[in-house]
Design a protein around this motif. Structure first.
Motif, PDB file in Angstrom:
ATOM      1  N   ALA B  94       0.836  -1.197   0.000  1.00  0.00           N
ATOM      2  CA  ALA B  94       0.000   0.000   0.000  1.00  0.00           C
ATOM      3  C   ALA B  94       0.873   1.250   0.000  1.00  0.00           C
ATOM      4  CB  ALA B  94      -0.925  -0.012   1.214  1.00  0.00           C
ATOM      5  N   ALA B  95       1.900   1.258   0.837  1.00  0.00           N
ATOM      6  CA  ALA B  95       2.770   2.432   0.924  1.00  0.00           C
ATOM      7  C   ALA B  95       3.499   2.652  -0.385  1.00  0.00           C
ATOM      8  CB  ALA B  95       3.767   2.258   2.069  1.00  0.00           C
ATOM      9  N   ALA B  96       3.976   1.549  -0.986  1.00  0.00           N
ATOM     10  CA  ALA B  96       4.713   1.683  -2.248  1.00  0.00           C
ATOM     11  C   ALA B  96       3.790   2.198  -3.351  1.00  0.00           C
ATOM     12  CB  ALA B  96       5.310   0.331  -2.643  1.00  0.00           C
ATOM     13  N   SER B  97       2.552   1.700  -3.378  1.00  0.00           N
ATOM     14  CA  SER B  97       1.604   2.167  -4.386  1.00  0.00           C
ATOM     15  C   SER B  97       1.314   3.650  -4.194  1.00  0.00           C
ATOM     16  CB  SER B  97       0.290   1.387  -4.287  1.00  0.00           C
ATOM     17  OG  SER B  97       0.546   0.020  -4.382  1.00  0.00           O
ATOM     18  N   PHE B  98       1.068   4.004  -2.917  1.00  0.00           N
ATOM     19  CA  PHE B  98       0.741   5.390  -2.619  1.00  0.00           C
ATOM     20  C   PHE B  98       1.905   6.306  -2.983  1.00  0.00           C
ATOM     21  CE2 PHE B  98       0.764   9.076   0.137  1.00  0.00           C
ATOM     22  CZ  PHE B  98      -0.521   9.564  -0.031  1.00  0.00           C
ATOM     23  N   GLY B 100       4.359   5.692  -5.006  1.00  0.00           N
ATOM     24  CA  GLY B 100       4.626   5.667  -6.439  1.00  0.00           C
ATOM     25  C   GLY B 100       3.660   6.557  -7.207  1.00  0.00           C
ATOM     26  N   ALA B 101       2.436   6.652  -6.711  1.00  0.00           N
ATOM     27  CA  ALA B 101       1.440   7.476  -7.388  1.00  0.00           C
ATOM     28  C   ALA B 101       1.777   8.956  -7.292  1.00  0.00           C
ATOM     29  CB  ALA B 101       0.069   7.212  -6.785  1.00  0.00           C
ATOM     30  N   ALA B 102       2.640   9.303  -6.330  1.00  0.00           N
ATOM     31  CA  ALA B 102       3.148  10.673  -6.215  1.00  0.00           C
ATOM     32  C   ALA B 102       2.038  11.723  -6.163  1.00  0.00           C
ATOM     33  CB  ALA B 102       4.115  10.987  -7.352  1.00  0.00           C
ATOM     34  N   LEU B 174       9.280   5.093  -7.298  1.00  0.00           N
ATOM     35  CA  LEU B 174       9.226   6.384  -6.613  1.00  0.00           C
ATOM     36  C   LEU B 174       9.876   7.445  -7.491  1.00  0.00           C
ATOM     37  CD1 LEU B 174      10.371   5.567  -2.999  1.00  0.00           C
ATOM     38  CD2 LEU B 174       8.103   5.462  -3.984  1.00  0.00           C
ATOM     39  N   GLU B 175       9.381   8.652  -7.377  1.00  0.00           N
ATOM     40  CA  GLU B 175      10.069   9.736  -8.053  1.00  0.00           C
ATOM     41  C   GLU B 175      11.334  10.056  -7.279  1.00  0.00           C
ATOM     42  OE1 GLU B 175       7.293  12.864  -8.445  1.00  0.00           O
ATOM     43  OE2 GLU B 175       6.158  11.792 -10.011  1.00  0.00           O
ATOM     44  N   PRO B 176      12.352  10.511  -7.997  1.00  0.00           N
ATOM     45  CA  PRO B 176      13.642  10.770  -7.330  1.00  0.00           C
ATOM     46  C   PRO B 176      13.477  11.654  -6.103  1.00  0.00           C
ATOM     47  CG  PRO B 176      13.869  11.023  -9.701  1.00  0.00           C
ATOM     48  CD  PRO B 176      12.424  10.773  -9.450  1.00  0.00           C
ATOM     49  N   GLY B 177      12.548  12.594  -6.161  1.00  0.00           N
ATOM     50  CA  GLY B 177      12.356  13.502  -5.027  1.00  0.00           C
ATOM     51  C   GLY B 177      11.900  12.791  -3.770  1.00  0.00           C
ATOM     52  N   TRP B 256       9.275  -2.694   6.360  1.00  0.00           N
ATOM     53  CA  TRP B 256      10.057  -2.718   5.116  1.00  0.00           C
ATOM     54  C   TRP B 256      10.288  -1.319   4.544  1.00  0.00           C
ATOM     55  CZ3 TRP B 256       9.071  -2.466  -0.432  1.00  0.00           C
ATOM     56  CH2 TRP B 256      10.112  -3.022  -1.202  1.00  0.00           C
ATOM     57  N   LEU B 257       9.758  -0.293   5.206  1.00  0.00           N
ATOM     58  CA  LEU B 257       9.859   1.055   4.646  1.00  0.00           C
ATOM     59  C   LEU B 257      11.297   1.541   4.466  1.00  0.00           C
ATOM     60  CD1 LEU B 257       6.823   2.981   6.116  1.00  0.00           C
ATOM     61  CD2 LEU B 257       7.015   1.588   4.064  1.00  0.00           C
ATOM     62  N   PRO B 258      12.226   1.229   5.393  1.00  0.00           N
ATOM     63  CA  PRO B 258      13.603   1.672   5.157  1.00  0.00           C
ATOM     64  C   PRO B 258      14.113   1.206   3.806  1.00  0.00           C
ATOM     65  CG  PRO B 258      13.410   0.830   7.380  1.00  0.00           C
ATOM     66  CD  PRO B 258      12.096   0.564   6.711  1.00  0.00           C
ATOM     67  N   ALA B 259      13.825  -0.037   3.443  1.00  0.00           N
ATOM     68  CA  ALA B 259      14.298  -0.559   2.163  1.00  0.00           C
ATOM     69  C   ALA B 259      13.572   0.112   1.005  1.00  0.00           C
ATOM     70  CB  ALA B 259      14.089  -2.070   2.116  1.00  0.00           C
ATOM     71  N   LEU B 260      12.260   0.316   1.177  1.00  0.00           N
ATOM     72  CA  LEU B 260      11.470   0.905   0.095  1.00  0.00           C
ATOM     73  C   LEU B 260      12.018   2.281  -0.296  1.00  0.00           C
ATOM     74  CD1 LEU B 260       8.955   1.011  -1.762  1.00  0.00           C
ATOM     75  CD2 LEU B 260       7.706   1.981   0.156  1.00  0.00           C
ATOM     76  N   PHE B 261      12.226   3.125   0.708  1.00  0.00           N
ATOM     77  CA  PHE B 261      12.683   4.470   0.396  1.00  0.00           C
ATOM     78  C   PHE B 261      14.199   4.557   0.264  1.00  0.00           C
ATOM     79  CE2 PHE B 261       8.477   5.184   2.087  1.00  0.00           C
ATOM     80  CZ  PHE B 261       7.959   6.053   1.145  1.00  0.00           C
ATOM     81  N   GLY B 262      14.885   3.507   0.681  1.00  0.00           N
ATOM     82  CA  GLY B 262      16.341   3.532   0.601  1.00  0.00           C
ATOM     83  C   GLY B 262      16.848   2.982  -0.700  1.00  0.00           C
ATOM     84  N   GLY B 263      16.479   1.732  -1.035  1.00  0.00           N
ATOM     85  CA  GLY B 263      17.073   1.137  -2.216  1.00  0.00           C
ATOM     86  C   GLY B 263      16.073   0.582  -3.210  1.00  0.00           C
ATOM     87  N   ALA B 264      14.985   0.019  -2.700  1.00  0.00           N
ATOM     88  CA  ALA B 264      14.107  -0.746  -3.590  1.00  0.00           C
ATOM     89  C   ALA B 264      13.332   0.145  -4.548  1.00  0.00           C
ATOM     90  CB  ALA B 264      13.144  -1.583  -2.756  1.00  0.00           C
TER      91      ALA B 264
END
Lengths: 503, 363, 414
Positions: B94-98, B100-102, B174-177, B256-264
């Motif tokens: 859900a977090a990744a989708s949200f 990613g939708a920016a 994710l957008e680079p920002g 898993w959020l550290p990985a999502l916003f860090g590398g994945a």
């Protein structure tokens, strides 16, 4: 057919647990073909002794002789083989199994688990009038039927010596009568019965011989034909009868707690409490007398907001608190000494100071806003430990390590703190030593003088008479009589409690 | 718990020490049994990890630690939230989708995504909470079921609404920002410690404060120790069950959020499964204590990451550390139980001795 | 046991089995057949589908039986999954060396080792059953992965994560019956053909291990409910204190139960490796240990019930491998089932329950009417969602052993 050989001889039995001497120098002789009563107060060591005789626990000292033979009982199986059977106070039955399954369990070799067993069960049931159907689930049986099943279980195994641990505690008077008829038949068939109780009337009615225990040892024997209740009572509690002295009335006119027509129904629609009304004024102790299981626990839980009454109102002072939650009631100043301190009063593995907070989580000195006030709680625990003479190595000791009396003193100290307006004390001195008992009585009396309203529930009639300003008797969820302690005797109360004619 | 006398600490450390020795022995025996060399294995494992692996260890420790705290919230309440796995799977998705939708930009997007993850995690565990409080369904069974449902549901959404790229599917990048720079302690090629690993620290401190300093924490612990005493003290057990279950799920959402916003940068093949169960194991290993769990998380992360070296220098397969981890957990719960029994006896004896002395003194 | 007892025992079992099963079975087949004809999906009860369903059922059944044995003795065993994984490896290893039957024994032994760990932790040391189960699942998965990587790459057809080409246990075909059934089944008559394809599936190339699994259900039922051994074992799950005071060695029976439980789960793993697929692969249990647990709960901790649960879950599991149309037809089946259940509840005056079930039934019906296919994922979720519903709607009616999951210490009686 009494024989010359005694059924059981216990000589010099001793048993120690960490921190407690449960039994020492116990001598009991049960003559063959008799009903032998073992009496003593709670905590006198009766249950431990029974577990030793039934092989559940092994004695540290002493010898057991059964029908002339010295035996060492390492397990219940060996006790059963030696002819000893036991009916526990808390029934040892599996609800989800049938009567037959409960009966044959562990004794399958005797008659199998099928029709032969069924026939044998019917035979025993008919022989002694037990009225048991082998194929009914135990959960469908009432208390008295369960007890008959327990006795039948013992007989099925061919026991000749039958131990009954407080068998009447859960029975209504008619059932007690029926039980006694069963016991006499057992005796006539040549069995020996060991009957454990602290109800003297019953003991005198059924027993041939009586042995008295106090503080872990046997202190005397008596013949039931010549003994009086007074003698037995004195043997049970020692030379002087410690009972609280009645004091001058401090009852005021301000009503603190009032119940009006409180009724509580269970999930099946049966009434657990029926139309209860009472008033407790400031400075008044109202005692509730009754045989256990007649609604006392439900009454307390209803007042404490743990159950919601189906009808009636409860008022604290002028406020209607019928639907208040337990926490609100506690915050409003109700102190609560629960019936079972291990289950309801303590966090056994938590240190004393954390136990000080229990039930007082929202009030100073335990709390400050949404935070726990650790320092305040610890200081106040030190105060309780000193003022209430709680014997403990320190306030970081876990509650489990304390003796029953010291645990109870801690609870009393806790519930008296924060100036309660109402104290609900359920069996406040149960299972505590004599010293702690006297101390707890003093605390209740002092609080009463200071204007506290107290609801006291107790099985100890002397305690009720000594502390209360008024006594209500509860029977099957109804109040059946009001008594003045100064004019009532334990006998009168006993009659009312069992539904007899009020004297 | 409060007094720091050496004997108490010694007793507290005894159980994990025995457990670690036991798991070392079992691991050694298993390696020897299949004909490999335990000596090589241990020397490889105990070499100082290379900088890249050190960074990995920190990152893994952070995620495992968050999972452990989530599990511990349930445990301290006497609840078994075995559904961490499902909660963080669905929350991460859900977090990744949200994210990613920016809908939002930059940090606002990150912050909002964190909230989304927590809310979704809490909602998912809340199902188990509601089933328990209203219908009496054991949370163990319901969370096991919810785990499987969550994984399948996420698969369904991913397959139908995800971005397809070759053979793989993932959520929008994710957008680079919105990706967060981390902190590179060594050379750049050794990787970064993810920025959101800081969540682990916050969660750990928060957990300690909540448990030991607040009324809520006291109520939670009291409910865990004795439901009946908690009820009599005025705690509403149903409310506590629901709240703590949802709190546990909310924290699980963060795993898993550290990985999502860090590398994945998306939810897809890079999603790391199994952190929930590792978290439960570490909570057990660390006895649900903030510091103990930190040690456990570090140990587990070290074992998992360092085992990658095994492929190069030994013939022992890296999955051996799963055995080590499993045995450590089982051994630690067993030894805790043994030590607890032993300690209860000691305490009772100590008290009775003091009482006896007091009696003699007064006599 | 006397002869009289034995015959009466047999009679009652037959009576009880026929009573419940006959009616439910007949009605069930009728409804399924109706749905098949209405939706024109012959695959719904095709012999191929039923064959696949039986194969999917067996591992679940094995795990469910494993759960039954342990929980009847009062030990919750969520380590079934781990024990099953150990079983997959054991089956592969021993089949490779000694053939499929030794392979099955090997699977049982490996599962039993997992059970032994669980018994030591929960019975001897009184560790929380769930905690121990979680640890055993970790160990089981780790051990199987590691052992596969360490051992199988050197084998023919093997690799670090799989071992293929294992010999399967014998398949059995009953000549004559098999062909006759096929003829009837192919005619697609109402009811008769459905029964025929069921018979066809049971008599054509059925794995002997499947038959063993079904036999184990009966054996478990008889042993647990008709022998004194079973009575003692169950008493440990109902009231261990009482059992101990009557001379039952509670620890011993709990140990035996948990060991059998682990062995059964191991056999389930063996079935996966040898029958469901023709080889071992890492992680092939895919949570079937948990589904087995769900089937047991669904079946109210009873052998007949868990068989029904395992068949239901196995059937849905097998459908996901077939065309989506038959899954869609299944929606109608579910809707009808729910509505029937709602009616049943309404008759019993459980208004609220009836209403809830009816609403769900209508929703499923609408779903059926409004769509043409069901995503595969939804079929996968079926067992789990079903279990949640069963628990949520019927938790009060479920009767688990009274002392299930509670740790028991010797000497605490009285």
């Amino acid at each position: 057919m009494p024989s010359d050989v005694d059924a059981v001889q216990l000589r010099g039995i001793g048993k120690r647990f960490p921190g407690v001497i449960a039994n020492h120098d116990v001598d009991v002789t049960i003559r063959s073909g008799t009903v032998h009563a073992l009496i003593g107060e709670n905590g006198a060591g009766k249950s431990t002794l029974m577990k030793i005789l039934y092989g559940v626990q092994r004695p540290d000292d002493g010898t057991i002789t059964i029908e002339g033979k010295d035996v060492v009982l390492k397990s219940p199986t060996e006790a059963i083989d030696a002819g000893v059977g036991m009916v526990f106070q808390h029934f040892m039955l599996a609800d989800n199994l049938t009567v037959l399954e409960n009966m044959v369990l562990g004794a399958e070799k005797l008659h199998g688990i099928g029709d032969a067993a069924r026939t044998e069960i019917r035979r025993i049931s008919d022989r002694f009038g037990f009225d048991l159907d082998p194929d009914v689930l135990v959960e469908k049986l009432g208390v008295a039927a369960r007890q008959r099943l327990e006795i039948a279980k013992v007989l099925y195994r061919g026991a000749r010596i039958i131990i009954l641990d407080e068998p009447t505690a859960v029975l209504v008077p008619q059932e007690v009568e029926a039980l006694f008829v069963n016991l006499r038949e057992l005796k006539d068939a040549g069995n020996s019965v060991l009957f454990i109780s602290h109800k003297l009337d019953e003991v005198l009615a059924i027993a041939d011989d009586i042995t008295v225990m106090r503080r872990g040892t046997t202190v005397g024997t008596a013949d039931s034909h010549t003994a009086t209740k007074r003698q037995l009572a004195e043997l049970m509690v020692g030379s002087e009868l410690p009972s609280p002295e009645t004091e001058e009335s401090t009852v005021t006119d301000t009503v603190e707690l009032s119940l009006d027509g409180v009724t509580l129904t269970d999930e099946f629609g049966r009434n657990l409490l029926t139309d209860l009304s009472l008033k407790i004024r400031r400075g008044e102790v109202l005692g509730i007398a009754g045989v256990e299981g007649n609604g006392q626990s439900e009454l307390v839980e209803t007042i404490m907001g743990m159950r919601i009454p189906s009808a009636g109102t409860i008022k604290l002072g002028d406020q209607d608190v019928t639907h208040w939650h337990t926490r609100q009631l506690r915050e409003a100043g109700i102190g609560y000494i629960p019936e079972d301190r291990h289950r309801h009063g303590l966090l056994l593995d938590a240190p004393l100071w954390e136990n000080r907070i229990l039930g007082h989580q929202t009030r100073p000195p335990s709390a400050k806003g949404m935070w726990i006030n650790r320092k305040g709680a610890r200081q106040d625990t030190e105060r309780i430990v000193a003022d209430y003479d709680v014997r403990a190595p320190g306030i970081d000791t876990p509650a489990r390590a304390l003796s029953g009396g010291n645990q109870q003193k801690l609870i009393v100290g806790r519930e008296m703190s924060g100036d309660p307006v109402l104290l609900i004390a359920s069996h406040p001195t149960r299972g505590v030593d004599v010293g702690a008992q006297a101390a707890i009585w003093d605390h209740i009396k002092r609080a009463r003088r200071a204007g506290l309203a107290v609801l006291l529930i107790s099985a100890d009639l002397d305690e009720l008479i000594g502390l209360s300003d008024t006594i209500q008797v509860i029977l099957r969820g109804r109040f059946v009589g009001t008594f003045e302690p100064s004019k009532v005797t334990p006998q009168d109360l006993g009659t009312a409690m069992t539904g007899g004619e009020a004297a | 718990m409060t007094s720091f006398n050496p004997k108490t600490i010694g007793l507290a450390l005894l159980a994990p020490a025995i457990a670690i020795i036991l798991s070392i022995l079992v691991t050694t025996a298993v390696i020897a049994a299949v004909g490999s060399s335990p000596g090589e294995f241990w020397s490889t494992m105990f070499e100082m990890p290379k900088p890249r692996l050190r960074v990995d260890i920190v990152n893994q420790t952070a995620m495992i630690y968050i999972a452990a705290v989530a599990a511990a919230i349930g445990f301290r309440m006497g609840l078994f939230n075995i559904g961490l796995e499902g909660q963080y799977t669905i929350a991460s998705f859900a977090a990744a989708s949200f994210a990613g939708a920016a809908y939002l930009g930059g940090f606002a997007n990150v912050a909002a995504s964190i909230i989304v993850a927590m809310v979704v995690g809490a909602a998912w565990s809340g199902i188990a909470g509601i089933l328990k409080t209203t219908r009496g369904v054991s949370e163990v069974i319901s969370t096991i079921m919810l785990n499987a449902i969550a994984v399948t549901l996420v698969g369904y959404f991913l397959n139908n609404y995800g971005v397809k790229e070759g053979n793989t599917v993932h959520t929008k990048n994710l957008e680079p920002g919105s990706t967060l720079g981390g902190f590179a302690p060594f050379e750049d090629r050794d990787g970064e410690i993810w920025a959101l690993s800081i969540i682990a620290v916050l969660v750990g401190v928060g957990f300690w404060v909540l448990l030991n300093k607040t009324r809520f924490g006291y109520d939670l612990r009291a409910s865990g120790q004795s439901e009946s005493a908690a009820l009599a003290s005025g705690i509403n057990p149903k409310r506590m069950i629901l709240v703590s279950m949802m709190l546990s799920g909310a924290v699980a959402g963060l795993i898993w959020l550290p990985a999502l916003f860090g590398g994945a940068r998306n939810y897809g093949t890079s999603f790391q499964v199994g952190l929930g169960f590792l978290g439960i194991a570490v909570a057990l290993l660390g006895r649900n204590r903030p510091l103990g769990m930190l040690f456990g998380a570090l140990l587990f992360a070290f074992l998992s990451v360092k085992s990658n070296d095994l492929t190069f220098s030994t013939d022992v397969s890296p999955s051996i550390v799963q055995i080590t981890q499993g045995v450590a957990v089982l051994a630690v719960v067993v030894t805790y139980e043994v030590v607890r029994r032993w300690r209860t006896r000691l305490e009772q004896r100590a008290v009775s001795r003091e009482l006896a002395e007091a009696r003699e003194a007064t006599a | 046991m006397s002869t009289a007892t034995a015959t009466s025992t047999k009679r009652t079992i037959v009576e009880r089995l026929t009573k419940s099963w006959l009616y439910i079975g007949l009605i069930g087949i009728g409804v399924v057949s109706f749905v098949r004809i209405v939706t024109d999906t012959d695959d719904l009860t095709g012999a191929g589908t039923i064959r696949a369903a039986i194969i999917a059922t067996c591992p679940i059944l094995a795990a469910a039986l494993g759960g039954l044995w342990a929980e009847r003795a009062g030990v919750v065993n969520i380590g079934l999954e781990g024990q099953m994984i150990l079983g997959t490896w054991g089956a592969a290893f021993f089949t490779y060396h000694y053939g499929p039957w030794v392979g099955i024994i090997g699977a049982a032994i490996l599962g039993l080792v997992g059970g032994l760990l669980h018994a030591i932790a929960t019975v001897t040391f009184g560790v929380d059953h769930i905690v121990s189960g979680v640890a055993i699942n970790l160990i089981g998965a780790g051990a199987a992965t590691y052992l596969a990587e360490a051992v199988f790459p050197d084998y023919e057809g093997g690799g670090p994560r799989q071992l293929n080409g294992l010999e399967a246990p014998t398949q059995i075909t009953i000549p004559g019956v098999s062909d006759l059934a096929k003829d009837v089944a192919d005619r697609h008559w109402f009811f008769v053909s459905d029964v025929a394809s069921f018979i066809q599936a049971l008599t054509t190339n059925i794995s002997s291990l499947s038959l063993v699994m079904f036999a184990l259900v009966v054996v478990s039922a008889v042993v647990l409910w008709r022998t004194s051994f079973g009575l003692r074992l169950r008493s440990c799950g109902e009231n261990p204190q009482a059992a101990e005071t009557l001379g039952v060695n509670v620890y011993l029976y709990k140990y035996i139960a948990v060991l059998i439980s682990g062995a059964l789960a191991g056999i389930g793993g063996g079935f996966l490796a040898l029958v469901s697929s023709s080889g071992f692969s890492t992680g092939q249990t895919g949570g079937r240990g948990y589904i087995g647990l769900a089937a047991m709960i669904f079946g109210n901790w009873r052998p007949g019930g868990l068989l029904a649960g395992a068949l239901t879950f196995g059937y849905t599991d097998s459908l996901r491998l077939r065309d989506t149309q038959s899954v869609h037809a299944l929606l109608l089946l579910v809707a009808l089932g729910l509505l029937a259940f709602a009616a049943f509840r309404a008759v019993r005056k459980q208004v609220r329950g009836a209403l809830v079930v009816a609403v769900i039934g209508v929703v499923v019906m609408v779903w059926f009417l409004a769509t043409d296919s069901v995503p595969r994922e939804f079929t996968v979720m079926t067992p789990y969602i079903t279990t949640l519903f069963v628990l949520a709607l019927g938790a009060q009616r479920l009767r688990m052993p009274a002392a299930d999951g509670k740790s028991y210490r010797r000497g605490s009686a009285g």
